[in-house]
Scaffold this active site. Structure first.
Site, mmCIF file in Angstrom:
data_model
loop_
_atom_site.group_PDB
_atom_site.id
_atom_site.type_symbol
_atom_site.label_atom_id
_atom_site.label_comp_id
_atom_site.label_asym_id
_atom_site.label_seq_id
_atom_site.Cartn_x
_atom_site.Cartn_y
_atom_site.Cartn_z
ATOM 1 C CB SER A 107 5.716 -6.897 -1.620
ATOM 2 O OG SER A 107 4.376 -7.244 -1.312
ATOM 3 C CB SER A 128 3.475 -10.200 -1.839
ATOM 4 O OG SER A 128 3.937 -9.574 -3.008
ATOM 5 C CE LYS A 176 3.535 -5.805 1.818
ATOM 6 N NZ LYS A 176 2.971 -6.848 0.926
#
Length: 476
Positions: A155, A179, A80
């Protein structure tokens, strides 16, 4: 479609560890898949194939020399883009960090790499991981593998899209208001928000910073458990966490379809007593999940818990965290930061002592409500999101089930109330809507009941098979 990449992380590691498959072969398959699907998805935003090849070669040489191999030996992974990887660009989705190259790994990334992960690149995020739709001014938006015109969530949307499109079987994300869970539901994969303190935060947080969590994403619950065995350590200053050792995350290994849930009591809720709007497709997904759990022998009852205090707790704690983490950047670079982040920081800076103290009192109420809930049920079942994936051209949905949304956070309440409650929660696939878009559910347990939660989730997964339905783009 490369059949190798249909295999689970657990199976791939078994093969690389035994020498039936080399890390180099697996890495080349991973790189080919990214090349094939990423132009449609924009899930991987930084790619370093030469680094990946070097690390894969090192993994193969390590095994050939008889040196110890880790639980994730030879497994290729993008990380990420809010998680630092030493020597690899980490932008946080912000123009301010577009050329940022950190010198060291974040603690969670370090654990994964120590376990044998081959790091190949970074996956897309919304700017500063704010919001559950993955787009930013540096790289643009990430598409959903089941319909690239739709949102992949966020996210951790880049991670979810990479896992769902078989670019990689396993990935690490983070979750403050959903997320890990919203993108998992929208991409037909599994996302796990564990109990506070089991995994290191990214960046490192104190024991008091409890709202944001790191966690795994995968296509199977078994791979979620593998990730936890590789990365869990516990936090000494948090009672109970050191006792959930990696070994506690080994699943039972019973044969499929022999495990039943007789004696397990599951409370089901649509809105957690908080008047959360949920669209029909997600209500139908919840009904499908109820039927599965009843077929497995569980007693499913309506839960009457009241988590209505969670909204104010979440908004206040999140605003404080945003102000603390990003307040300086907003003061110096306001014009270069997206308005949702500026708003959230300013909300935190404007909080009065009275409102902060009020939120602390509500948090105590919420924790009492959580204890009361799990004194009556073993698990809590709820919708995975409030709606199915919306058009990727939107910043956030303007309405949910006919009700207007006033902020970029309001449409994520089905996830954020559970964040505020602080309980471990796993998002699981729950079939598809009539248009072929994925749906999902959330399954929660009491704090530090993570290993048991994964066992129950595993039983549900084996009874459904929804996670095996690959995106149509892989067959075109």
């Amino acid at each position: 479609m490369d059949e190798l990449l249909e295999l689970s992380a657990t199976e791939l590691v078994r093969r690389t560890t035994r020498g039936e498959l080399s890390a180099r072969e697996l890495t080349e398959a991973h790189l080919r898949r990214i090349e094939a699907v990423n132009p449609q998805l924009n899930a991987v935003v930084t790619l370093d194939p030469e680094r990946a090849r070097r690390e894969a070669l090192d993994a193969d040489e390590r095994r050939a020399a008889g040196r110890p191999t880790g639980l994730l030996h030879g497994l290729p992974m993008t990380h990420k883009d809010t998680h630092d990887v030493a020597g690899m660009r980490t932008t946080h989705g912000s123009p301010l960090f577009a050329e940022n190259v950190p010198e060291r790994d974040d603690p969670l990334v370090a654990r994964l790499r120590a376990a044998g992960v081959v790091s190949s690149g970074k996956s897309n995020v919304p700017e500063f991981a704010a919001g559950s739709h993955t787009f930013n001014e540096v790289f643009g938006a990430t598409g959903n593998p089941y319909d690239p015109t739709r949102s992949a969530g966020g996210s951790s949307g880049g991670v979810a899209a990479a896992v769902a499109s078989r670019c990689q079987p396993l990935g690490e994300g983070s979750d403050m208001g959903g997320s890990l869970r919203n993108p998992a539901c929208w991409c037909n994969i599994v996302g796990f928000r564990p109990s506070h303190g089991l995994l290191p935060g990214t960046p490192p947080h104190s024991a008091e910073s409890w709202l944001g969590r790191s966690g795994p994403m995968a296509r199977t619950v078994e791979d979620i458990a593998l990730f936890m065995r590789a990365a869990v350590a516990g936090t000494p200053e948090l009672p109970g966490t050191p006792f959930l050792t990696p070994e506690r995350f080994a699943l039972t290994g019973r044969e499929p379809h022999t495990q039943d849930l007789r004696g397990v009591r599951i409370g089901v809720t649509v809105d957690h007593g908080a008047d959360i709007p949920v669209e029909p497709a997600m209500r139908e997904a919840l009904d499908r999940a109820v039927a599965v759990f009843e077929e497995l022998g569980a007693e499913v009852v309506e839960s009457r818990h009241d988590f209505s205090a969670a909204d104010e707790v979440f908004h206040v704690v999140r605003a404080l965290d945003f102000a603390g983490a990003l307040g300086g950047l907003v003061r110096e670079h306001r014009a270069q930061i997206k308005p949702e982040v500026v708003w959230n920081v300013e909300e935190g800076l404007a909080l009065s002592a009275e409102r902060i103290l009020g939120a602390r009192a509500l948090l105590a109420d919420l924790r009492r409500a959580t204890r009361a809930c799990f004194s009556e049920v073993d698990l809590l079942l709820s919708p995975g999101a409030q709606l199915t994936p919306f058009e990727g051209s939107q910043r956030w949905p303007s309405t949910v089930d006919g009700r207007p949304m006033s902020t970029y956070l309001e449409w994520m309440r089905s996830a954020s109330v559970l964040s505020a409650a602080g309980v471990p929660t796993i998002a699981l696939p729950a079939g598809f809507d009539p248009g072929g878009l994925p749906t999902g559910i959330q399954l929660s347990a009491d704090h530090l009941r993570d290993p048991w939660l994964l066992e129950y989730a595993w039983a549900y997964e084996r009874a459904t098979g929804w996670s095996s339905v690959a995106p149509g783009m892989l067959n075109s």
